[in-house]
Write an enzyme that holds these catalytic residues in place. Structure first.
Site, PDB file in Angstrom:
ATOM      1  N   GLU A   2      17.832   7.932  -2.664  1.00  0.00           N
ATOM      2  CA  GLU A   2      18.038   9.043  -3.584  1.00  0.00           C
ATOM      3  C   GLU A   2      18.320  10.358  -2.877  1.00  0.00           C
ATOM      4  O   GLU A   2      18.852  11.290  -3.487  1.00  0.00           O
ATOM      5  CB  GLU A   2      16.840   9.158  -4.528  1.00  0.00           C
ATOM      6  CG  GLU A   2      16.776   7.982  -5.492  1.00  0.00           C
ATOM      7  CD  GLU A   2      15.618   8.053  -6.472  1.00  0.00           C
ATOM      8  OE1 GLU A   2      14.709   8.877  -6.263  1.00  0.00           O
ATOM      9  OE2 GLU A   2      15.634   7.273  -7.445  1.00  0.00           O
ATOM     10  N   GLU A  37       5.424  -9.009   6.501  1.00  0.00           N
ATOM     11  CA  GLU A  37       4.647  -7.849   6.921  1.00  0.00           C
ATOM     12  C   GLU A  37       3.723  -8.153   8.100  1.00  0.00           C
ATOM     13  O   GLU A  37       3.241  -7.244   8.759  1.00  0.00           O
ATOM     14  CB  GLU A  37       3.828  -7.288   5.761  1.00  0.00           C
ATOM     15  CG  GLU A  37       2.642  -8.112   5.346  1.00  0.00           C
ATOM     16  CD  GLU A  37       1.842  -7.434   4.243  1.00  0.00           C
ATOM     17  OE1 GLU A  37       0.617  -7.332   4.395  1.00  0.00           O
ATOM     18  OE2 GLU A  37       2.438  -7.007   3.235  1.00  0.00           O
TER      19      GLU A  37
END
Length: 304
Positions: A90, A121
């Site tokens: 964004e 992870e």
């Protein structure tokens, strides 16, 4: 119930703790659950507020790197990584940041944006490799996010960043974490146990989103990407955004709509050029030159 044996350090984390207030969660009515979650979420902003000073110090350090041409690089796994991806993406449309200037490395790669890749992870070497692939160096700022402060992928990423001399920032939800110790700047937002024990996409994730909002937005303000509270670097890629640009130029200058339209036409749709042109009563070429001379800062261009 008998005492749980074989407890690990992970089990003792505040992010994994069970909240007694929510122990009967499945027995409550839906309105009660809505109120419970809303009450818990209401405390997140206060937890972020308590970390205001370290957040501000981290932002000023990040801006220093960005002013010298460095990048803002996020690293995270799971929810943390996906929130980082959203914030990075964004920045491009909101502040006209060139692609690659604000980026995110997420455990599991791009596929993890659409579906969970939780096993990824646990790979510390992959975190280091992800930042190595991005060629992170001493001019960059790396913000690593992990609610528990011990996610291997994120530890590997921030460790690599520190090794190469990049600015390192750790955003965590616990005190005394390994990730926090790796960061030159530690932002610990202590939101407490989740309404569903261990579900850190809830309060911890909300806290991370708030911190990311602050980091990217305030950094862009410091870089002159706004004029007052107007996002003058917005990229008008659709009609909604083109209308927003017209409103921004009108609000910044007080000019009538016909003059705004003419100034934007002359400025090839660039809100900053149109604002300086109208406010300083100069042509678009002069306005653009003024902006170029001060790094695109509208206020400085008008003062010059």
């Amino acid at each position: 119930m008998g005492q749980v044996t074989g407890e690990s350090a992970f089990d003792r984390l505040a992010t994994e703790a069970r909240d007694p207030a929510a122990a009967d969660l499945d027995l409550r009515s839906t309105p009660e659950l809505v109120r419970l979650m809303n009450d818990q979420d209401a405390g997140v902003a206060a937890a972020v507020a308590r970390a205001a000073e370290p957040i501000a110090r981290a932002i000023d350090a990040i801006v220093g790197r960005l002013e010298r041409g460095g990048r803002l690089v996020y690293a995270g796994a799971g929810t943390s990584g996906r929130l980082a991806l959203v914030d990075a993406a964004e920045c491009e449309s909101t502040f006209d940041i060139p692609p690659g200037r604000v980026v995110a490395a997420i455990a599991g790669g791009p596929a993890a944006a659409a579906s969970a890749q939780e096993a990824a992870e646990d790979d510390r070497e992959a975190g280091a490799a992800a930042l190595s692939d991005l060629r992170v160096g001493p001019g960059d700022a790396v913000v690593a996010l992990s609610a528990s402060g011990r996610t291997p992928f994120t530890l590997g990423a921030l460790g690599h960043a520190r090794d190469v001399g990049a600015l390192t920032v750790a955003v965590v939800s616990v005190e005394g974490s390994e990730l926090g110790a790796l960061g030159e700047h530690e932002i610990a937002v202590l939101v407490g146990p989740e309404v569903i024990a261990g579900s850190t996409r809830l309060k911890a994730g909300t806290a991370q989103k708030l911190v990311l909002n602050m980091i990217s937005t305030i950094a862009m303000v410091r870089l002159g990407k706004t004029f007052g509270n107007l996002m003058v670097d917005v990229v008008a890629t659709n009609e909604k955004l083109r209308a927003r640009v017209r409103r921004i130029v009108a609000a910044a200058t007080g000019a009538p709509s016909e003059r705004v339209e003419a100034a934007l036409d002359d400025a090839d749709g660039d809100a900053k050029v149109a604002i300086v042109s109208l406010a300083a009563d100069v042509d678009a070429a002069t306005a653009r030159a003024r902006l170029d001379a001060v790094g695109g800062n509208v206020r400085k261009a008008l003062a010059g």
